[in-house]
Design an enzyme around this catalytic site. Structure first.
Site, short mmCIF file in Angstrom:
data_model
loop_
_atom_site.label_atom_id
_atom_site.label_comp_id
_atom_site.label_asym_id
_atom_site.label_seq_id
_atom_site.Cartn_x
_atom_site.Cartn_y
_atom_site.Cartn_z
N HIS A 128 9.62 -65.77 55.69
CA HIS A 128 9.36 -67.10 56.23
C HIS A 128 10.46 -68.05 55.78
CE1 HIS A 128 7.40 -71.21 55.63
NE2 HIS A 128 7.49 -71.06 56.93
N SER A 129 11.05 -68.78 56.72
CA SER A 129 12.00 -69.86 56.43
C SER A 129 13.11 -69.34 55.52
CB SER A 129 11.23 -71.03 55.81
OG SER A 129 12.00 -72.20 55.79
N PHE A 130 13.25 -69.90 54.32
CA PHE A 130 14.28 -69.48 53.38
C PHE A 130 14.21 -67.97 53.11
CE2 PHE A 130 15.11 -68.67 48.78
CZ PHE A 130 16.48 -68.80 48.80
#
Length: 335
Positions: A128-130
């Site tokens: 997720h994301s980073f």
């Protein structure tokens, strides 16, 4: 609540650098906690399923922790071995030693340590994301080790469209921030859980209270007069945790990928915000590059929801992720 015996393999064959804890049961299902020894302390992980099954390493977003996947993983196929790690300085993992900087390359190397601890030669990512950018970079550096890459409102690399003039500033800020923290004699900030929750929600408008509670369960520890954050304060400068690639370097990195890639974009997620700020170009370039280079090995899906859709509305992504995990890999002849 203790749940008795673990359904997986236990600790046999994991090697001397793994320390297991009890298996636990929560509303999200049965899991086990492990600590993987590293030179600066340990990396904490949560494990679901038998180690005989194909492994999927789950990587959380910046300043989050492994509890990010507590609601999603129980909805995914049970014939996989899911491992959710806390990056260094996050959750229950050790902080880096004083004087050492956090940076993107170090987080990528943490993934390599986790793979070595479990003796994986091939595995898949869900980030997720980073966490997606860390998994994506690892997949480019060690392409032969990665079967599938699942990006939850994320991209495999961070494209530099407007950051060139800022990169030196970010590097300087990271070093100065470290010096300021070392010089500060401030004690840990003790708060009530209600105050901690309010600060978390104020900083993360896409996060609902129920999911905020999940993150704080792992992201705080109790003190005599309240709770404090487990997170390393050196992580509060986000730009220093990312590596920025030019468009030319982006194509080179993506061409290294051997994994099948699934990119799930939340319609009202991070990239929707960037589009509203007239920064849609990086997403368009990234998706076009992935399609052009990977061809049938790339899937792009949009779902309703915001940046934390995998937590807030986990059922919206579970089916897409499940189908992708169970699909046959599209092989590539590139070495």
């Amino acid at each position: 609540m203790h749940a008795g015996a673990y359904t997986g393999e236990g600790e046999e064959g994991l090697g001397p650098w793994m320390q297991g804890t009890n298996d636990w049961f929560c509303l999200t299902g049965l899991f086990s906690e492990l600590k993987l020894a590293v030179p600066w302390g340990h990396i904490a992980v949560k494990v679901w399923g038998s180690q005989k099954n194909p492994p999927v390493l789950c990587l959380h977003g910046w300043l989050d922790n492994a509890n990010s996947f507590d609601r999603l993983i129980p909805l995914l196929p049970q014939d996989f071995h899911y491992v959710a790690m806390d990056f260094g300085g996050h959750g229950l993992s050790s902080h880096y030693k004083p004087g050492l900087l956090y940076n993107h390359q170090n987080f990528v190397s943490e993934v390599r340590r986790v793979a070595a601890a479990f003796k994986w030669t091939r595995f898949s990512f869900m980030g997720h994301s980073f966490g997606g950018t860390v998994g994506g970079m690892f997949s480019c550096i060690f392409p032969e080790m990665v079967d599938k890459l699942i990006l939850l409102d994320s991209m495999p690399c961070v494209l530099d469209c407007n950051e060139t003039d800022n990169i030196v500033t970010y590097k300087r800020r990271n070093i100065e921030h470290m010096f300021q923290g070392e010089a500060s004699q401030d004690s840990l900030r003790v708060s009530s859980m209600e105050e901690m929750m309010q600060r978390l929600l104020n900083k993360n408008s896409h996060l609902n209270k129920e999911c905020g509670e999940l993150l704080l369960q792992r992201g705080t520890r109790k003190m005599a007069t309240g709770v404090v954050s487990n997170r390393d304060r050196r992580l509060s400068v986000p730009e220093t945790c990312f590596d920025f690639l030019s468009k030319e370097m982006l194509v080179h990195f993506i061409s290294r990928l051997q994994a099948d890639v699934l990119l799930i974009r939340a319609k009202h997620g991070y990239y929707d915000v960037r589009q509203a700020n007239h920064e849609k170009k990086p997403l368009l370039i990234m998706v076009d590059t992935l399609r052009t280079v990977l061809k049938e090995r790339f899937q792009y899906v949009e779902v309703p929801g915001n940046h934390y859709v995998h937590m807030n509305d986990h059922h919206l992504v579970a089916g897409v992720v499940s189908s992708f995990l169970q699909s046959q890999p599209r092989t590539t002849s590139r070495m």
